[in-house]
Design a protein around this motif. Structure first.
Motif, PDB file in Angstrom:
ATOM      1  N   GLU A   1       0.865  -1.175   0.000  1.00  0.00           N
ATOM      2  CA  GLU A   1       0.000   0.000   0.000  1.00  0.00           C
ATOM      3  C   GLU A   1       0.903   1.228   0.000  1.00  0.00           C
ATOM      4  O   GLU A   1       1.701   1.416   0.912  1.00  0.00           O
ATOM      5  CB  GLU A   1      -0.938   0.001   1.208  1.00  0.00           C
ATOM      6  CG  GLU A   1      -1.953  -1.132   1.197  1.00  0.00           C
ATOM      7  CD  GLU A   1      -3.033  -0.959   2.256  1.00  0.00           C
ATOM      8  OE1 GLU A   1      -3.058   0.118   2.894  1.00  0.00           O
ATOM      9  OE2 GLU A   1      -3.831  -1.889   2.440  1.00  0.00           O
ATOM     10  N   LYS A   2       0.756   2.057  -1.015  1.00  0.00           N
ATOM     11  CA  LYS A   2       1.667   3.179  -1.193  1.00  0.00           C
ATOM     12  C   LYS A   2       0.901   4.452  -1.442  1.00  0.00           C
ATOM     13  O   LYS A   2      -0.189   4.428  -2.048  1.00  0.00           O
ATOM     14  CB  LYS A   2       2.604   2.896  -2.366  1.00  0.00           C
ATOM     15  CG  LYS A   2       3.776   3.863  -2.488  1.00  0.00           C
ATOM     16  CD  LYS A   2       4.802   3.331  -3.479  1.00  0.00           C
ATOM     17  CE  LYS A   2       6.053   4.194  -3.493  1.00  0.00           C
ATOM     18  NZ  LYS A   2       7.093   3.630  -4.380  1.00  0.00           N
ATOM     19  N   THR A   3       1.453   5.579  -0.997  1.00  0.00           N
ATOM     20  CA  THR A   3       0.839   6.892  -1.201  1.00  0.00           C
ATOM     21  C   THR A   3       1.793   7.776  -1.997  1.00  0.00           C
ATOM     22  O   THR A   3       2.982   7.866  -1.676  1.00  0.00           O
ATOM     23  CB  THR A   3       0.513   7.572   0.137  1.00  0.00           C
ATOM     24  OG1 THR A   3      -0.406   6.756   0.866  1.00  0.00           O
ATOM     25  CG2 THR A   3      -0.100   8.946  -0.083  1.00  0.00           C
ATOM     26  N   VAL A   4       1.271   8.402  -3.026  1.00  0.00           N
ATOM     27  CA  VAL A   4       2.035   9.373  -3.812  1.00  0.00           C
ATOM     28  C   VAL A   4       1.445  10.743  -3.551  1.00  0.00           C
ATOM     29  O   VAL A   4       0.268  10.994  -3.854  1.00  0.00           O
ATOM     30  CB  VAL A   4       1.987   9.041  -5.315  1.00  0.00           C
ATOM     31  CG1 VAL A   4       2.678  10.135  -6.119  1.00  0.00           C
ATOM     32  CG2 VAL A   4       2.627   7.695  -5.590  1.00  0.00           C
ATOM     33  N   ALA A   5       2.230  11.624  -2.947  1.00  0.00           N
ATOM     34  CA  ALA A   5       1.779  12.979  -2.632  1.00  0.00           C
ATOM     35  C   ALA A   5       2.628  13.975  -3.414  1.00  0.00           C
ATOM     36  O   ALA A   5       3.860  13.883  -3.410  1.00  0.00           O
ATOM     37  CB  ALA A   5       1.889  13.255  -1.142  1.00  0.00           C
ATOM     38  N   VAL A   6       1.984  14.909  -4.098  1.00  0.00           N
ATOM     39  CA  VAL A   6       2.707  15.891  -4.901  1.00  0.00           C
ATOM     40  C   VAL A   6       2.143  17.282  -4.629  1.00  0.00           C
ATOM     41  O   VAL A   6       1.006  17.436  -4.189  1.00  0.00           O
ATOM     42  CB  VAL A   6       2.619  15.587  -6.410  1.00  0.00           C
ATOM     43  CG1 VAL A   6       3.216  14.238  -6.727  1.00  0.00           C
ATOM     44  CG2 VAL A   6       1.184  15.669  -6.887  1.00  0.00           C
ATOM     45  N   GLN A   7       2.956  18.270  -4.895  1.00  0.00           N
ATOM     46  CA  GLN A   7       2.524  19.675  -4.877  1.00  0.00           C
ATOM     47  C   GLN A   7       2.883  20.283  -6.221  1.00  0.00           C
ATOM     48  O   GLN A   7       4.048  20.335  -6.606  1.00  0.00           O
ATOM     49  CB  GLN A   7       3.212  20.445  -3.742  1.00  0.00           C
ATOM     50  CG  GLN A   7       2.793  21.912  -3.684  1.00  0.00           C
ATOM     51  CD  GLN A   7       3.392  22.649  -2.496  1.00  0.00           C
ATOM     52  OE1 GLN A   7       4.031  22.038  -1.638  1.00  0.00           O
ATOM     53  NE2 GLN A   7       3.209  23.954  -2.449  1.00  0.00           N
ATOM     54  N   LEU A   8       1.873  20.699  -6.944  1.00  0.00           N
ATOM     55  CA  LEU A   8       2.107  21.235  -8.281  1.00  0.00           C
ATOM     56  C   LEU A   8       2.714  22.633  -8.211  1.00  0.00           C
ATOM     57  O   LEU A   8       2.443  23.398  -7.280  1.00  0.00           O
ATOM     58  CB  LEU A   8       0.794  21.265  -9.069  1.00  0.00           C
ATOM     59  CG  LEU A   8       0.070  19.925  -9.250  1.00  0.00           C
ATOM     60  CD1 LEU A   8      -1.175  20.120 -10.090  1.00  0.00           C
ATOM     61  CD2 LEU A   8       0.985  18.899  -9.898  1.00  0.00           C
ATOM     62  N   ARG A   9       3.482  22.950  -9.223  1.00  0.00           N
ATOM     63  CA  ARG A   9       4.091  24.279  -9.305  1.00  0.00           C
ATOM     64  C   ARG A   9       3.337  25.131 -10.321  1.00  0.00           C
ATOM     65  O   ARG A   9       3.088  24.670 -11.448  1.00  0.00           O
ATOM     66  CB  ARG A   9       5.560  24.164  -9.715  1.00  0.00           C
ATOM     67  CG  ARG A   9       6.432  23.497  -8.670  1.00  0.00           C
ATOM     68  CD  ARG A   9       7.874  23.483  -9.101  1.00  0.00           C
ATOM     69  NE  ARG A   9       8.065  22.725 -10.330  1.00  0.00           N
ATOM     70  CZ  ARG A   9       9.248  22.564 -10.931  1.00  0.00           C
ATOM     71  NH1 ARG A   9      10.333  23.147 -10.426  1.00  0.00           N
ATOM     72  NH2 ARG A   9       9.335  21.849 -12.034  1.00  0.00           N
TER      73      ARG A   9
END
Length: 337
Positions: free
Chosen positions: A196-204
């Motif tokens: 179980e994996k989480t991908v968290a991003v913050q767009l620019r």
């Protein structure tokens, strides 16, 4: 060894989905509906198509065409979402090695079926799910910005924050994030069985592009010889060109109109030829009108530049430009003197 599929006599349809076949017929044939002739009602047509799709899926499965059977079962479920079709979807997906697809179908089968699923069937599916969980993974996505479109392997799966945890096959995947006004971002992840994996991003945000405009000093004045300014010669050239174009299009338009009148006098004129001649004549004559108006404007500007524009040496030293812009609905004359 292939396991037998569940047979459903009707999925709340106006026509039976399948005739009883094999060991599963009695356990899954509990829903009944009145058989009715298909009519113009769109609902009846939808139910009839779902029944036919399910029947085709069973036929393909019996013929060993698992991929075709899976497509038909999915279409039947899309038309009439009866949970029991999910059992067939799960079994066929397992045979095809599409474990994530199978896991989603069988988990939905147990969740939607609830107490309606008998204990033996439930135990069988739980064993299948134990095997499938070891061959699939769960991916969660998070973004700081809302309403970000998420794509997994180039397939849209929803917008944040409404994207549910995704069941995926093990192996590498591309997770892309897109939103207007922000730079697109792609993350590559490799999932292992049971992970179980989480991908968290913050767009620019997209940076605005700045354009630098530098002014150049004007060249020193150039003494102009006496006589009409350069703009006048340009104006007379434009006038001549427009007048020539008006004459040419006028002659062509009149010729097309004459041909149209001659064609109308024939015993059996061709409609297509008449339409073509009429269109050509109208277009040419419209262009003639536009060019005539342009000729008049250019003539007026040229006359002004030749006879009335100031010609003292200081003003003659200034740069002059002349232009005429034409379109089917607009004529513009512009210049600097």
């Amino acid at each position: 060894m292939r396991r037998p599929l569940a047979l459903i006599s009707s999925v709340v349809l106006c026509a039976p989905l399948a005739l009883p076949r094999g060991a599963w017929a009695n356990s899954e044939a509990s829903i009944s509906a009145s058989a009715a002739e298909p009519g113009p009602n769109p609902e009846e047509a939808r139910l009839k198509e779902a029944s036919e799709r399910f029947q085709k899926g069973l036929t393909f499965y019996d013929q060993g065409e698992a991929k075709l059977a899976l497509v038909e079962f999915e279409k039947a479920y899309e038309l009439v979402p009866d949970y029991r079709v999910l059992y067939n979807l799960g079994l066929v997906a397992i045979q095809l090695g599409e474990f994530a697809r199978a896991r989603v179908a069988l988990e939905s089968y147990l969740r939607q079926g609830g107490e309606s699923v008998d204990a033996g069937r439930k135990a069988e599916i739980e064993r299948d799910l134990e095997m499938l969980r070891a061959r699939t993974a769960v991916l969660r996505v998070e973004t700081k910005e809302p309403e970000v479109l998420v794509l997994v392997d180039d397939v849209p799966v929803g917008e944040t924050p409404s994207v549910e945890p995704l069941v995926l096959d093990v192996g590498p995947h591309r997770v892309s994030f897109r939103r207007d006004g922000y730079e697109a971002t792609t993350e590559r992840v490799t999932l292992a069985g049971g992970e179980e994996k989480t991908v968290a991003v913050q767009l620019r945000p997209v940076k605005p592009q700045l354009v630098t405009v530098r002014e150049r000093p004007l060249p020193p004045p150039v003494m102009q010889p006496s006589g009409p300014p350069v703009g006048a010669w340009v104006g007379w050239g434009v006038t001549a060109a427009l007048a020539t174009g008006a004459i040419a299009t006028g002659v062509y338009g009149i010729g097309q109109a004459s041909s149209l009148n001659s064609l109308k006098q024939t015993p059996d004129p061709s409609p297509s030829q008449m339409d073509q001649l009429s269109s050509s004549a109208s277009t040419a004559l419209l262009a003639t009108d536009v060019l005539i108006v342009g000729t008049g404007v250019a003539l007026a500007v040229s006359t002004y530049l030749t006879f009335f524009a100031p010609r003292d040496r200081d003003k003659a030293a200034q740069a002059r430009s002349l232009g005429v812009a034409l379109s089917p609905t607009l004529i513009q004359a512009y210049g600097a003197f």
